[in-house]
Scaffold this motif. Structure first.
Motif, PDB file in Angstrom:
ATOM      1  N   PRO A 103       0.692  -1.269   0.034  1.00 15.47           N
ATOM      2  CA  PRO A 103      -0.059  -0.056   0.019  1.00 15.47           C
ATOM      3  C   PRO A 103       0.970   1.166   0.115  1.00 15.47           C
ATOM      4  N   LYS A 104       2.046   1.209   0.633  1.00 20.40           N
ATOM      5  CA  LYS A 104       2.769   2.320   0.887  1.00 20.40           C
ATOM      6  C   LYS A 104       3.470   2.388  -0.495  1.00 20.40           C
ATOM      7  N   GLY A 105       3.935   1.459  -1.209  1.00 19.62           N
ATOM      8  CA  GLY A 105       4.829   1.651  -2.393  1.00 19.62           C
ATOM      9  C   GLY A 105       3.635   2.268  -3.548  1.00 19.62           C
ATOM     10  N   LEU A 106       2.302   1.789  -3.561  1.00 17.80           N
ATOM     11  CA  LEU A 106       1.324   2.179  -4.428  1.00 17.80           C
ATOM     12  C   LEU A 106       1.188   3.771  -4.003  1.00 17.80           C
ATOM     13  N   SER A 107       0.913   3.957  -2.847  1.00 12.00           N
ATOM     14  CA  SER A 107       0.374   5.453  -2.551  1.00 12.00           C
ATOM     15  C   SER A 107       1.787   6.381  -3.266  1.00 12.00           C
ATOM     16  N   MET A 108       2.795   5.909  -2.937  1.00 10.22           N
ATOM     17  CA  MET A 108       4.007   6.609  -3.301  1.00 10.22           C
ATOM     18  C   MET A 108       4.010   6.877  -4.642  1.00 10.22           C
ATOM     19  N   ALA A 109       3.794   5.846  -5.536  1.00  9.63           N
ATOM     20  CA  ALA A 109       3.705   5.764  -6.924  1.00  9.63           C
ATOM     21  C   ALA A 109       2.672   6.617  -7.273  1.00  9.63           C
ATOM     22  N   PHE A 110       1.522   6.778  -6.796  1.00 12.09           N
ATOM     23  CA  PHE A 110       0.174   7.413  -7.315  1.00 12.09           C
ATOM     24  C   PHE A 110       0.662   9.183  -6.989  1.00 12.09           C
ATOM     25  N   LEU A 111       1.327   9.214  -5.747  1.00 11.07           N
ATOM     26  CA  LEU A 111       1.605  10.795  -5.415  1.00 11.07           C
ATOM     27  C   LEU A 111       2.873  11.332  -6.714  1.00 11.07           C
ATOM     28  N   PHE A 112       3.736  10.366  -6.927  1.00 13.95           N
ATOM     29  CA  PHE A 112       4.666  10.641  -7.838  1.00 13.95           C
ATOM     30  C   PHE A 112       4.140  10.993  -9.295  1.00 13.95           C
ATOM     31  N   ALA A 113       3.156  10.116  -9.647  1.00 16.85           N
ATOM     32  CA  ALA A 113       2.520  10.220 -10.758  1.00 16.85           C
ATOM     33  C   ALA A 113       1.829  11.551 -10.960  1.00 16.85           C
ATOM     34  N   PHE A 114       0.902  11.771  -9.909  1.00 16.25           N
ATOM     35  CA  PHE A 114       0.216  12.941 -10.108  1.00 16.25           C
ATOM     36  C   PHE A 114       1.240  14.289 -10.004  1.00 16.25           C
ATOM     37  N   ALA A 115       2.150  14.329  -9.416  1.00 12.85           N
ATOM     38  CA  ALA A 115       3.132  15.351  -9.346  1.00 12.85           C
ATOM     39  C   ALA A 115       3.879  15.541 -10.706  1.00 12.85           C
ATOM     40  N   PHE A 116       4.116  14.432 -11.309  1.00 12.88           N
ATOM     41  CA  PHE A 116       4.680  14.228 -12.547  1.00 12.88           C
ATOM     42  C   PHE A 116       3.873  15.033 -13.574  1.00 12.88           C
ATOM     43  N   VAL A 117       2.361  14.445 -13.661  1.00 13.24           N
ATOM     44  CA  VAL A 117       1.421  14.814 -14.794  1.00 13.24           C
ATOM     45  C   VAL A 117       0.976  16.519 -14.642  1.00 13.24           C
ATOM     46  N   SER A 118       1.083  16.758 -12.922  1.00 10.14           N
ATOM     47  CA  SER A 118       0.523  18.026 -12.645  1.00 10.14           C
ATOM     48  C   SER A 118       1.399  19.199 -12.673  1.00 10.14           C
TER      49      SER A 118
END
Lengths: 328, 531
Positions: free
Chosen positions: B290-305
């Motif tokens: 869950p931690k890995g997934l959450s971090m991936a989500f945050l990184f992806a969001f910051a990357f795109v936005s």
């Protein structure tokens, strides 16, 4: 709360400090030509004549409608527009220009009644990707040929496309124009909000070609791109190679007629015409000034025979037909 | 900022002892600051009645536009709420690494206007796009519904993040602890205990996101998705006859009022009382996937936005400079944008004080109507407000036409709701006991206001001013119509440079706009961090 008042006051102070630094009554120009294109020229006018100028930039049609809405109470002195249709639609508010001004250009690039004069030539063209394997259109009707299915970019809401449709109405009548628009719509055209993204998309190979004005490609090249495409001037002498002069007129209610006339004369001076050729890549309209490198001479293009003064009468019809054909 | 306009996240406090006399002044002030809300319906109604509608769009086309507008609004609202709630929960309630940094990063895209978002999406994708060149293969440019949905969702998620974050922190930890101690898992606790308590905040975030989507015209124009607002703008720009655009605006105003009316009728009045003594809460510990997934989500969001838009702008800047494009620095435009934003922010916050006071004191029909009026004008597409104000000024107030004064006044009217909601939130946390004590100790109503109420409401006033500042910086359509001659702002320069294909200039103006906007945004998130 005190801080909020200070905040608001600071804002007000900044606005007044940079709002209008000039004199009490500058020459007010409504410009349908963008700031990026014409502000340097206007700055130069102010330098050489000492006449302060204030410009309202917006779309040409938009400004024409605004002028009509403002009516006699408008503050504008000069209307500098991108196309004859916008100028013609405010004819009731424009004064007749001096004959010397009108004589500077070929009569086909000035208003029949002398209320506006063309200042630079913008030509409709077919921009294409040089890698395309498709045969280039010989007439404007070829553009709706199935071989171009899904490959042509258009900007159906853009002023220059509407001017082109207006010209087609003058050339062929409403019914034939509607049929042409319908066959274009049936050919899955890719629609864009403006000309420049069409040229970008053509250059990147997203589409094979598009209906645009000639100078967008040259501008893209000045930004370091645009090397994969070329302009194709459709050789049939139809509205595919329409010349739409940008032009200017003087409001009859102006309180600065002298300065307004000087400005219009300035636009037709060798200096301004050279600027249009070199910086905005448009065709100069006075004799003796050459267009930018890589462009043919205006006389060498096969252009349609249309009275530009009548464009304004059919502009709203053009908008209606474009929507009826399902392009927007 | 928290919660919302239409909600009472904490308990609704009756205030029996409040003196009646002092409130009359506040009602008068409220009426005055709400007066501009009447301008759009009256001006457009007058125009349509006296001048007719011109050639209207056919009914089939209107229904089509209606369907596409509603579809986009629903899709964007659901997506932005999901992403924003996820970032808010991760950064406020868990022990992920660098939590504070993520809290700011998740809010940061709020400074990016929708037209800039759309522009950078176009610049990043396609055969020549920046991302395509990073990856080595072409990502097609997502024109149409997908593009508009992506652009608006990504850049409206931060709004949800900012509204939900404080609400998450206000939830009494005892309720969640009770749930887990009774054997519910983390996930079950979140969905059955946490989420229902977030409802008021989610409703107001949803309203803000949804109304923004209805009124957006930058992203849908550039990404070619037809909505009501785009149709109005097309009519306005492309046609000499202004009547159809005005008539269509009136239709949209009626639609917006209907949505607000339905929303008010159906909303729940349930509130969640919080025990006053707040205890420190243990963050949710994250391990494993869950931690890995959450971090991936945050990184992806910051990357795109963030990474993508800023990279595209910088890429254009460098490309233009190396091709020898002349570089203008937009000092005047920056100062004008800053000036009107500051003025509107200060005035909107001041104007919101009486409105927030009368609506917080008492919940009755009148205060409900006041709240609706505030939100009614916020919900109108800015292009319709612009069209209406032009009609108003030309018909009844010619001296105000094309003045900075009228421009700022319009901004204040349009964005006051944002400040009203943050101030209401602050006021709800003011115990009436404090005000009563002040009165009881012999202070007059004005002194009580100055010494007690305003200081206690000041976090809300500051947050409101910051939000309004950000909104005005980005505002485009109303500015296009109402600015004085020669009064070009950064937003206008970005729009016109984009239209003419001058991407280098557009990137310089965009970077200037982002720089000026970051300070108030940091102030907003700093408040969250220290809360």
């Amino acid at each position: 709360m005190k801080r909020l008042v200070i905040l608001a006051a600071a804002g007000a102070l900044i606005v007044t400090a940079c709002g209008s630094g000039g004199t009490d009554s500058p020459l007010i120009i409504y410009s349908g030509r963008s700031e990026e294109l014409v502000q340097p020229l206007i700055d130069h006018f102010t330098e050489s004549t000492d006449i302060d100028v204030e410009v309202r930039y917006a779309g040409s049609t938009d400004l024409a409608a605004t002028l009509l809405q403002e009516g006699d109470s408008t503050d504008a002195d000069v209307f500098f527009a991108q196309d004859p249709a916008s100028l013609g639609s405010v004819a009731s508010l424009l004064a007749r220009l001096p004959q010397s001004v009108l004589d500077a250009v070929d009569p086909k690039f000035a208003d029949r009644n002398g209320q506006w004069v063309g200042t630079s030539g913008r030509v409709r063209t077919f921009v294409y990707n040089t890698d395309t394997s498709l045969e280039l259109p010989q007439t404007i009707d070829d553009v709706t040929d199935p071989r171009w299915f899904g490959e042509v970019g258009v900007a159906p809401t853009n002023g220059s496309f509407l001017a082109f449709v207006s010209a087609m109405i003058l050339e062929r009548g409403e019914d034939a124009t509607l049929r042409w628009l319908q066959s274009l719509a049936a050919n899955d055209p890719q629609d864009y909000p403006k000309n420049s993204p069409i040229v970008l998309a053509t250059d990147s190979g997203e589409i094979d070609g598009g209906l645009v004005n000639h100078y967008y490609l040259l501008r893209l090249r000045a930004e370091g791109e645009g090397n994969n495409s070329e302009n194709w001037f459709i050789p049939a002498g139809d509205v595919g190679t329409l010349v739409m002069p940008a032009g200017a007129g003087i409001l009859s209610g102006t309180d600065m007629p002298e300065a307004a006339r000087q400005f219009v004369e300035f636009l037709l001076s060798e200096e301004a015409q050279t600027y249009f050729a070199a910086e905005t890549f448009e065709f100069p309209l006075i004799p003796g000034v050459q267009p930018a490198e890589g462009l043919p001479a205006l006389e060498d293009l096969s252009t349609p025979d249309i009275d530009l003064s009548e464009l304004a009468d059919v502009l709203d019809d053009a908008t209606r037909l474009v929507s009826e054909a399902g392009l927007v | 900022m928290t919660a919302g306009p239409l909600t009472t996240p904490v308990e609704v406090r009756p205030s029996p002892g409040r003196p009646k006399k002092s409130s009359r002044g506040w009602w008068t002030a409220t009426a005055i600051v709400l007066l501009p809300a009447l301008i759009p319906p009256i001006s457009l109604g007058w125009q349509v009645l006296t001048k007719g509608t011109g050639t209207m769009l056919p009914l089939g086309r209107l229904l089509e536009l209606f369907a596409s507008t509603v579809g986009l609004t629903l899709a964007v609202t659901i997506t932005a709420l999901s992403i924003g709630t996820a970032t808010a929960w991760l950064t406020n309630r868990t022990d992920i690494p660098a939590r504070a940094v993520w809290m700011i990063l998740a809010a940061l895209p709020l400074v990016i206007p929708s037209y800039m978002a759309a522009l950078t999406i176009i610049g990043a994708t396609g055969p020549n796009g920046l991302i395509s060149s990073w990856l080595g293969f072409t990502i097609p440019t997502p024109y149409g519904f997908v593009g508009a949905w992506l652009a608006l969702s990504i850049f409206l998620a931060p709004m949800t993040h900012l509204i939900v974050s404080p609400a998450l922190r206000l939830i009494d930890p005892a309720t969640e602890e009770a749930a887990t101690s009774l054997g519910a898992g983390q996930r079950r606790a979140f969905f059955t205990v946490t989420l229902p308590q977030l409802r008021p905040a989610l409703v107001s975030a949803g309203l803000m996101v949804g109304l923004y989507t209805v009124s957006d015209f930058g992203a849908v124009s550039l990404l070619r998705f037809d909505t009501f607002t785009r149709a109005i703008f097309t009519l306005y720009e492309g046609q000499i006859d202004r009547r159809p655009a005005a008539a269509l605006s009136l239709v949209l105003i009626i639609l917006a009022l209907a949505i607000l009316f339905i929303e008010r009728r159906s909303r729940s009045r349930a509130g969640y009382a919080m025990t006053r003594a707040r205890r420190a809460r243990r963050p949710v510990e994250m391990h494993g996937w869950p931690k890995g997934l959450s971090m991936a989500f945050l990184f992806a969001f910051a990357f795109v936005s963030l990474v993508v838009p800023i990279s595209v702008l910088v890429f254009w800047l460098i490309r233009g400079l190396s091709a020898g494009a002349e570089l203008g620095v937009f000092w005047d435009e920056t100062l004008r944008s800053l000036g009107v934003s500051l003025a509107a922010a200060g005035l909107a916050a001041l104007a919101s004080l009486p409105v927030a006071m009368v609506t917080t004191w008492k919940r009755n029909k009148l205060s409900g109507a006041v709240e609706s009026a505030t939100w009614a004008i916020y919900s109108l597409p800015h292009i319709t407000v612009g069209i209406a104000v032009v009609v108003f000024a030309l018909t009844w107030a010619r001296p105000l036409y094309q003045t900075v004064f009228l421009l700022v006044l319009t901004y204040v009217a349009m964005f006051m709701a944002q400040s009203v909601s943050t101030v209401q939130d602050s006021l709800r946390r003011v115990s009436p006991v404090l005000e009563d004590a002040s009165r009881g100790l012999g202070r007059g109503p004005l002194q009580t206001l100055a010494r007690v109420t305003v200081p206690l409401a000041s976090p809300g006033l500051a947050a409101g001013a910051a939000l309004v500042f950000l909104s005005v910086m980005k505002e485009l359509p109303a500015t296009l119509l109402l600015r004085p001659n020669g009064f070009e702002t950064l937003a206008i320069r970005i729009w016109s440079a984009t239209g003419e294909g001058f991407y280098t200039m557009a990137s310089v103006a965009s970077l200037a706009l982002l720089t000026v906007s970051i300070l108030p945004l940091l102030a907003l998130t700093y408040r969250d961090l220290s809360d």
